[in-house]
Motif scaffolding. Structure first.
Motif, PDB file in Angstrom:
ATOM      1  N   SER A  72       0.852  -1.182   0.000  1.00 47.95           N
ATOM      2  CA  SER A  72       0.000   0.000   0.000  1.00 47.95           C
ATOM      3  C   SER A  72       0.897   1.243   0.000  1.00 47.95           C
ATOM      4  CB  SER A  72      -0.955  -0.004   1.186  1.00 47.95           C
ATOM      5  OG  SER A  72      -0.268   0.190   2.376  1.00 47.95           O
ATOM      6  N   ASP A  81     -10.148  -4.895   7.312  1.00 53.21           N
ATOM      7  CA  ASP A  81      -9.567  -6.226   7.148  1.00 53.21           C
ATOM      8  C   ASP A  81      -8.221  -6.366   7.849  1.00 53.21           C
ATOM      9  OD1 ASP A  81      -8.299  -4.510   5.346  1.00 53.21           O
ATOM     10  OD2 ASP A  81      -8.525  -5.807   3.605  1.00 53.21           O
ATOM     11  N   GLU A 131      -1.860  -2.463   8.607  1.00 52.06           N
ATOM     12  CA  GLU A 131      -0.447  -2.643   8.267  1.00 52.06           C
ATOM     13  C   GLU A 131       0.317  -1.348   8.542  1.00 52.06           C
ATOM     14  OE1 GLU A 131       0.497  -4.014   4.280  1.00 52.06           O
ATOM     15  OE2 GLU A 131       2.447  -4.688   4.947  1.00 52.06           O
ATOM     16  N   SER A 132       0.351  -0.414   7.579  1.00 58.62           N
ATOM     17  CA  SER A 132       1.063   0.849   7.829  1.00 58.62           C
ATOM     18  C   SER A 132       0.260   1.741   8.773  1.00 58.62           C
ATOM     19  CB  SER A 132       1.298   1.600   6.519  1.00 58.62           C
ATOM     20  OG  SER A 132       0.101   2.197   6.067  1.00 58.62           O
ATOM     21  N   GLY A 133      -1.053   1.538   8.791  1.00 54.30           N
ATOM     22  CA  GLY A 133      -1.922   2.363   9.626  1.00 54.30           C
ATOM     23  C   GLY A 133      -2.481   3.574   8.889  1.00 54.30           C
ATOM     24  N   THR A 140      -4.549   3.870   6.279  1.00 52.60           N
ATOM     25  CA  THR A 140      -5.986   3.793   5.986  1.00 52.60           C
ATOM     26  C   THR A 140      -6.803   4.078   7.244  1.00 52.60           C
ATOM     27  OG1 THR A 140      -5.441   2.026   4.425  1.00 52.60           O
ATOM     28  CG2 THR A 140      -7.773   2.328   4.958  1.00 52.60           C
ATOM     29  N   LYS A 177      -0.598  -6.737  11.237  1.00 55.06           N
ATOM     30  CA  LYS A 177       0.787  -7.146  10.956  1.00 55.06           C
ATOM     31  C   LYS A 177       1.693  -6.317  11.840  1.00 55.06           C
ATOM     32  CE  LYS A 177       0.806  -8.280   6.081  1.00 55.06           C
ATOM     33  NZ  LYS A 177       1.164  -7.805   4.731  1.00 55.06           N
ATOM     34  N   PHE A 195       2.231 -11.593   2.637  1.00 55.05           N
ATOM     35  CA  PHE A 195       1.001 -11.138   2.003  1.00 55.05           C
ATOM     36  C   PHE A 195      -0.083 -12.199   2.164  1.00 55.05           C
ATOM     37  CE2 PHE A 195      -1.949  -9.918  -1.338  1.00 55.05           C
ATOM     38  CZ  PHE A 195      -2.049  -8.557  -1.067  1.00 55.05           C
ATOM     39  N   VAL A 196      -1.152 -11.831   2.840  1.00 54.45           N
ATOM     40  CA  VAL A 196      -2.211 -12.792   3.144  1.00 54.45           C
ATOM     41  C   VAL A 196      -3.470 -12.513   2.311  1.00 54.45           C
ATOM     42  CG1 VAL A 196      -1.359 -13.258   5.466  1.00 54.45           C
ATOM     43  CG2 VAL A 196      -3.030 -11.438   5.133  1.00 54.45           C
ATOM     44  N   ASP A 216      -7.809  -9.738  -0.727  1.00 55.76           N
ATOM     45  CA  ASP A 216      -7.561 -10.079  -2.124  1.00 55.76           C
ATOM     46  C   ASP A 216      -6.111  -9.931  -2.555  1.00 55.76           C
ATOM     47  OD1 ASP A 216      -7.473  -7.193  -1.988  1.00 55.76           O
ATOM     48  OD2 ASP A 216      -7.566  -7.215  -4.176  1.00 55.76           O
TER      49      ASP A 216
HETATM   50  P1  5GP Z   1      -2.406   0.215   5.662  1.00 57.16           P
HETATM   51  O1  5GP Z   1      -3.094   1.491   5.241  1.00 57.16           O
HETATM   52  O2  5GP Z   1      -2.578  -0.133   7.120  1.00 57.16           O
HETATM   53  O3  5GP Z   1      -0.995   0.117   5.197  1.00 57.16           O
HETATM   54  O4  5GP Z   1      -3.007  -0.911   4.772  1.00 57.16           O
HETATM   55  C1  5GP Z   1      -4.208  -1.419   4.962  1.00 57.16           C
HETATM   56  C2  5GP Z   1      -4.718  -1.974   3.660  1.00 57.16           C
HETATM   57  O5  5GP Z   1      -3.693  -2.546   2.846  1.00 57.16           O
HETATM   58  C3  5GP Z   1      -5.651  -3.097   3.994  1.00 57.16           C
HETATM   59  O6  5GP Z   1      -6.951  -2.620   4.199  1.00 57.16           O
HETATM   60  C4  5GP Z   1      -5.504  -3.998   2.796  1.00 57.16           C
HETATM   61  O7  5GP Z   1      -6.397  -3.576   1.795  1.00 57.16           O
HETATM   62  C5  5GP Z   1      -4.088  -3.788   2.317  1.00 57.16           C
HETATM   63  N1  5GP Z   1      -3.180  -4.829   2.833  1.00 57.16           N
HETATM   64  C6  5GP Z   1      -2.146  -4.681   3.685  1.00 57.16           C
HETATM   65  N2  5GP Z   1      -1.526  -5.848   3.922  1.00 57.16           N
HETATM   66  C7  5GP Z   1      -2.197  -6.779   3.196  1.00 57.16           C
HETATM   67  C8  5GP Z   1      -2.032  -8.199   3.017  1.00 57.16           C
HETATM   68  O8  5GP Z   1      -1.172  -8.883   3.569  1.00 57.16           O
HETATM   69  N3  5GP Z   1      -2.932  -8.801   2.194  1.00 57.16           N
HETATM   70  C9  5GP Z   1      -3.918  -8.116   1.540  1.00 57.16           C
HETATM   71  N4  5GP Z   1      -4.743  -8.834   0.756  1.00 57.16           N
HETATM   72  N5  5GP Z   1      -4.096  -6.789   1.696  1.00 57.16           N
HETATM   73  C10 5GP Z   1      -3.240  -6.127   2.506  1.00 57.16           C
END
Ligand code: 5GP
Ligand code: MG
Length: 177
Positions: A77, A101, A104-106, A108, A132, A153-154, A160
């Motif tokens: 992301s 869902d 990860e980085s936080g 969103t 994560k 990556f899950v 998805d």
């Molecule tokens: P953040 O803004 O916390 O970096 O990312 C959150 C978004 O990144 C999640 O809502 C998801 O859509 C996507 N994402 C982050 N890690 C994964 C992963 O391991 N698998 C999938 N399918 N999506 C992920």
């Protein structure tokens, strides 16, 4: 579509048990009128299962959906978050529970939390299916976490890769090799 191998991390049964206990935790901690804002598309299955478990613990939220996107490639992301589809529910004075869902980085969740707070929500809490650890670049905490996952990556159970794999009833690591 040539599907890659998925190594199972959490089975459908394990997920069902955890979602049920999360509903109990949430019902025990949030009091008063609550609006669930589920972030599409990744949380759609989690949110659907979670709200049905809430019914059994006498928790009766309003439910709305928001689509946020962060630009980037399929498996990483990126920086900026924008609203692709907004909620229509009035949040003034309500408790809000954001359902997502994976944290990860936080970026969103931080964006969503501030946005909904600015719209007059009394309190904004966060429930994520997965977290994560060690990947955060923005300071934001989830109040309720289903499972912690390794830095891989899950996919599955709504998550998805290029919009595939969402239908898997389990969660697993996508083996891209
Ligand atoms: P953040 O803004 O916390 O970096 O990312 C959150 C978004 O990144 C999640 O809502 C998801 O859509 C996507 N994402 C982050 N890690 C994964 C992963 O391991 N698998 C999938 N399918 N999506 C992920
Ligand atoms: Mg997402």
């Amino acid at each position: 579509m040539n599907l890659h191998q998925v190594s199972i991390l959490f089975t459908a049964e394990e997920i069902a048990r955890r979602v049920k206990s999360l509903a109990e935790e949430i019902a025990g901690e949030i009091e008063g009128d609550t609006v669930i804002v589920a972030l599409l598309r990744g949380s759609f299955i989690f949110a659907a299962d979670l709200v049905r478990e809430m019914h059994y613990v006498d928790f009766h939220p309003q439910i709305d959906f928001m689509t946020l996107s962060s630009y980037g490639s399929n498996t990483e992301s990126s920086g900026s978050v924008n609203i692709q589809r907004d909620i229509t529910t009035d949040l003034e004075g309500k408790n809000v529970l954001i359902v997502d869902d994976i944290l990860e980085s936080g970026r969103t969740l931080s964006f969503a939390k501030h946005l909904l707070k600015d719209r007059g929500a009394k309190e904004v809490k966060v429930a994520v299916l997965l977290e994560k650890p060690g990947k955060k670049v923005v300071k934001v905490e989830a109040d309720f976490v289903g499972f912690r996952v390794p830095d891989r990556f899950v996919v599955g159970y709504g998550l998805d890769c290029a919009n595939f794999y969402r239908e898997l009833p389990y969660i697993g690591i996508l083996d891209l090799n």
